[in-house]
Design a protein around this motif. Structure first.
Motif, short mmCIF file in Angstrom:
data_model
loop_
_atom_site.label_atom_id
_atom_site.label_comp_id
_atom_site.label_asym_id
_atom_site.label_seq_id
_atom_site.Cartn_x
_atom_site.Cartn_y
_atom_site.Cartn_z
N LEU A 294 7.00 -8.05 -21.04
CA LEU A 294 5.69 -8.44 -21.54
C LEU A 294 4.58 -7.73 -20.78
CD1 LEU A 294 6.21 -12.31 -21.80
CD2 LEU A 294 6.43 -10.61 -23.62
N SER A 295 3.49 -7.49 -21.48
CA SER A 295 2.29 -6.96 -20.83
C SER A 295 1.60 -8.08 -20.07
CB SER A 295 1.34 -6.38 -21.87
OG SER A 295 0.87 -7.43 -22.70
N ALA A 296 0.59 -7.69 -19.31
CA ALA A 296 -0.13 -8.70 -18.51
C ALA A 296 -0.68 -9.80 -19.40
CB ALA A 296 -1.25 -8.04 -17.71
N GLY B 117 0.79 -1.22 0.00
CA GLY B 117 0.00 0.00 0.00
C GLY B 117 0.82 1.27 0.00
N GLU B 118 2.13 1.13 0.18
CA GLU B 118 2.97 2.33 0.16
C GLU B 118 2.98 2.92 -1.25
OE1 GLU B 118 6.94 1.59 1.41
OE2 GLU B 118 7.55 3.69 1.27
N PRO B 119 2.85 4.25 -1.34
CA PRO B 119 2.81 4.85 -2.67
C PRO B 119 4.12 4.65 -3.42
CG PRO B 119 2.84 6.52 -0.93
CD PRO B 119 2.65 5.21 -0.26
N HIS B 120 4.00 4.39 -4.68
CA HIS B 120 5.19 4.24 -5.52
C HIS B 120 4.80 4.49 -6.96
CE1 HIS B 120 3.15 0.37 -5.74
NE2 HIS B 120 3.77 0.16 -6.88
N SER B 121 5.78 4.74 -7.77
CA SER B 121 5.50 4.87 -9.19
C SER B 121 5.48 3.49 -9.81
CB SER B 121 6.57 5.74 -9.87
OG SER B 121 7.80 5.05 -9.91
N GLU B 122 4.74 3.34 -10.86
CA GLU B 122 4.53 2.01 -11.44
C GLU B 122 4.58 2.12 -12.95
OE1 GLU B 122 1.67 -1.39 -9.95
OE2 GLU B 122 0.59 0.13 -11.08
N LEU B 123 5.20 1.15 -13.55
CA LEU B 123 5.28 1.12 -15.00
C LEU B 123 4.12 0.29 -15.54
CD1 LEU B 123 7.20 2.08 -17.26
CD2 LEU B 123 8.31 -0.14 -17.12
N VAL B 124 3.33 0.89 -16.42
CA VAL B 124 2.17 0.17 -16.92
C VAL B 124 2.15 0.14 -18.44
CG1 VAL B 124 0.78 0.81 -14.92
CG2 VAL B 124 0.72 2.23 -16.97
N ASP B 125 1.52 -0.86 -18.93
CA ASP B 125 1.22 -1.01 -20.35
C ASP B 125 0.37 0.19 -20.79
OD1 ASP B 125 0.27 -1.74 -22.79
OD2 ASP B 125 -0.88 -3.45 -22.04
N ARG B 126 0.86 0.93 -21.75
CA ARG B 126 0.14 2.14 -22.15
C ARG B 126 -1.24 1.83 -22.74
NH1 ARG B 126 2.20 7.18 -23.68
NH2 ARG B 126 4.33 6.41 -23.67
N ARG B 127 -1.33 0.68 -23.37
CA ARG B 127 -2.58 0.38 -24.07
C ARG B 127 -3.68 0.00 -23.10
NH1 ARG B 127 -1.41 -2.78 -29.25
NH2 ARG B 127 -2.70 -4.60 -28.85
N GLN B 128 -3.33 -0.76 -22.11
CA GLN B 128 -4.39 -1.24 -21.22
C GLN B 128 -4.28 -0.72 -19.80
OE1 GLN B 128 -4.51 -5.54 -21.61
NE2 GLN B 128 -5.38 -5.30 -23.67
N GLY B 129 -3.19 -0.04 -19.52
CA GLY B 129 -3.05 0.51 -18.18
C GLY B 129 -2.74 -0.51 -17.11
N HIS B 130 -2.44 -1.72 -17.51
CA HIS B 130 -2.14 -2.75 -16.52
C HIS B 130 -0.66 -2.81 -16.21
CE1 HIS B 130 -5.98 -4.96 -18.01
NE2 HIS B 130 -6.25 -4.16 -16.99
N ARG B 131 -0.35 -3.37 -15.04
CA ARG B 131 1.05 -3.57 -14.71
C ARG B 131 1.65 -4.62 -15.63
NH1 ARG B 131 1.54 -5.07 -8.61
NH2 ARG B 131 3.61 -4.69 -9.45
N LEU B 132 2.97 -4.60 -15.70
CA LEU B 132 3.63 -5.54 -16.58
C LEU B 132 3.73 -6.91 -15.94
CD1 LEU B 132 6.53 -3.31 -17.89
CD2 LEU B 132 4.12 -3.34 -18.52
N ARG B 133 3.92 -7.89 -16.78
CA ARG B 133 4.18 -9.23 -16.29
C ARG B 133 5.60 -9.28 -15.70
NH1 ARG B 133 2.99 -14.34 -20.12
NH2 ARG B 133 0.93 -13.38 -20.02
N ALA B 134 5.79 -10.05 -14.67
CA ALA B 134 7.12 -10.17 -14.07
C ALA B 134 8.08 -10.81 -15.07
CB ALA B 134 7.05 -11.01 -12.80
#
Lengths: 164, 164
Positions: free
Chosen positions: B130-132, A109-126
Motif C-alpha cells: 500500500l501507498s502511504a 541517516g545512512e544512505p540507502h535506496s528506497e522504494l516509493v510510490d511513483r505518483r506521490q513520491g512517498h515511502r510505502l506503508r509498512a
DNA sequence: ATTTTCGGTTGCAAGATGAAACCAGAAATG
DNA sequence: CATTTCTGGTTTCATCTTGCAACCGAAAAT
C-alpha cells in the motif's frame, strides 16, 4: 548422493518458495527485474555476479516460471528476461525484505535506496499481516494447520464423500 | 579470494536482508521458530538438516540478531533459540513467501500446511503493498529512489546546509 | 572490414554442503 | 550410585557449488 537438499515436494509453501528463489542471487535478480533490468548485461553489471552463475540462475528462474525470455524490446536480435505474472506476484516478498532491511540494517541517516510510490513520491506503508476480517496479526496470533487433500469445489451430486 | 559474495554493505536494503537470511536454511529455521520450534533437536528433526549445517546457521542467525540463545524454558541445562524482536519482524517476509508458495506451487486440493488466525481459524488475508495514503500498489506503481546521506532530524540553527 | 559489445561456455581453484562417525555433558533409568 | 540414553554439538571427508578468468561466436557499431 550429496546434492543440495530440495524442498520442492515439501508440504509447506514456504519451503517450496525457498526452493525456487531462496538462494543468494535469485531474489536479487528478481529485485532488479522489478527495478527495470531486462538484459543479461544489465543484471550482470548491476549485481556484479559471475556470468556463469547468472546464466544458471536466469535459466532456473525461467524454468520455474518466474522470468520469461522474450525478444528484445529495442528490435535487436538479443533476448530479454521479464517477470511473468508469477514473478510479479513476488512483489510483497521483495517489499517485505526491503522493509525489514531498512529497519534493521541501516544506521539512521545512512544512505540507502528506497522504494516509493511513483505518483506521490512517498515511502510505502509498512506491510501488515491481517486476518480475514482485517485485524492486524502478530506471529503469536497465528497457528499452522495441516490441510490434507481438500475438496476445492464440492460437487453437489458427486458420489464422493465430502472432506472432513 | 573466491569467498562467497557478501551484500552486507550494499546500499539496497533487500541486499542486506538477503545477506542475512537469504540462504537455503536460514529462512526455514526462522519459519520453524515462528511455528514454535526452540531446541536444536527440534529444528534438526523438523528440517532434516545436517547437524553441522544447523550449528553454523544457528550461530550466524544469533550473530546477526535474528535469534537469541536463552536458557531452556523447561528448567533443563540446555539452551533454546528464540526469535528476537528483529527476528519477529520477519513475519511479513515469511507470510509473503508462504502466500506466494500456496498460490504458485500447489495443485488445487493438494495437501499443504496453512497459516491461520488462531482466534477464528480462518486463513489470512493476502498481503497488500500500500501507498502511504492506502492505495494498493502494483510493481509498476513504484520506483526506487536513492536516499543519500539524509538528515534524520533537521536542526533549525545548524550551520550544515540542508539535504538536497 | 574491423572492432567492440553482448551473451554466453569452459576450466580450474576454493568454499560450502551433506552424511556419518565420534564425543562430552545432562538426563533418565535401575 | 552406575549405567544407559538423550542432547547438542564437532570432526572428517567426499562431493557440489561458487567465483574468477580466459575464451568464443554472433550481433552491432564504426
Amino acid at each position: 548422493m550429496v546434492a543440495r537438499t530440495r524442498f520442492d515436494a515439501d508440504e509447506c509453501p514456504v519451503a517450496r518458495s525457498v526452493d525456487a528463489i531462496g538462494d543468494w542471487w535469485s531474489l536479487l535478480i528478481v529485485r532488479d527485474a522489478f527495478d527495470g533490468s531486462r538484459r543479461f548485461g544489465e543484471f550482470q553489471r548491476s549485481l556484479g555476479v559471475a556470468k556463469n552463475i547468472l546464466t544458471a540462475r536466469l535459466r532456473t528462474l525461467v524454468d520455474s516460471g518466474v522470468l520469461q525470455s522474450v525478444p528484445a524490446s529495442d528490435g535487436s536480435a538479443y533476448r530479454e528476461y521479464v517477470l511473468t505474472p508469477k514473478g510479479k506476484a513476488l512483489f510483497p516478498v521483495i517489499v517485505a525484505l526491503r522493509q525489514w532491511g531498512e529497519q534493521n540494517f541501516f544506521a539512521p541517516g545512512e544512505p540507502h535506496s528506497e522504494l516509493v510510490d511513483r505518483r506521490q513520491g512517498h515511502r510505502l506503508r509498512a506491510l501488515e499481516v491481517l486476518s480475514a476480517d482485517g485485524r492486524r496479526l502478530n506471529p503469536d496470533d497465528t497457528t499452522v494447520h495441516k490441510v490434507s487433500a481438500q475438496c476445492p469445489e464440492p460437487e453437489p451430486d458427486a458420489g464422493t464423500p465430502p472432506c472432513r
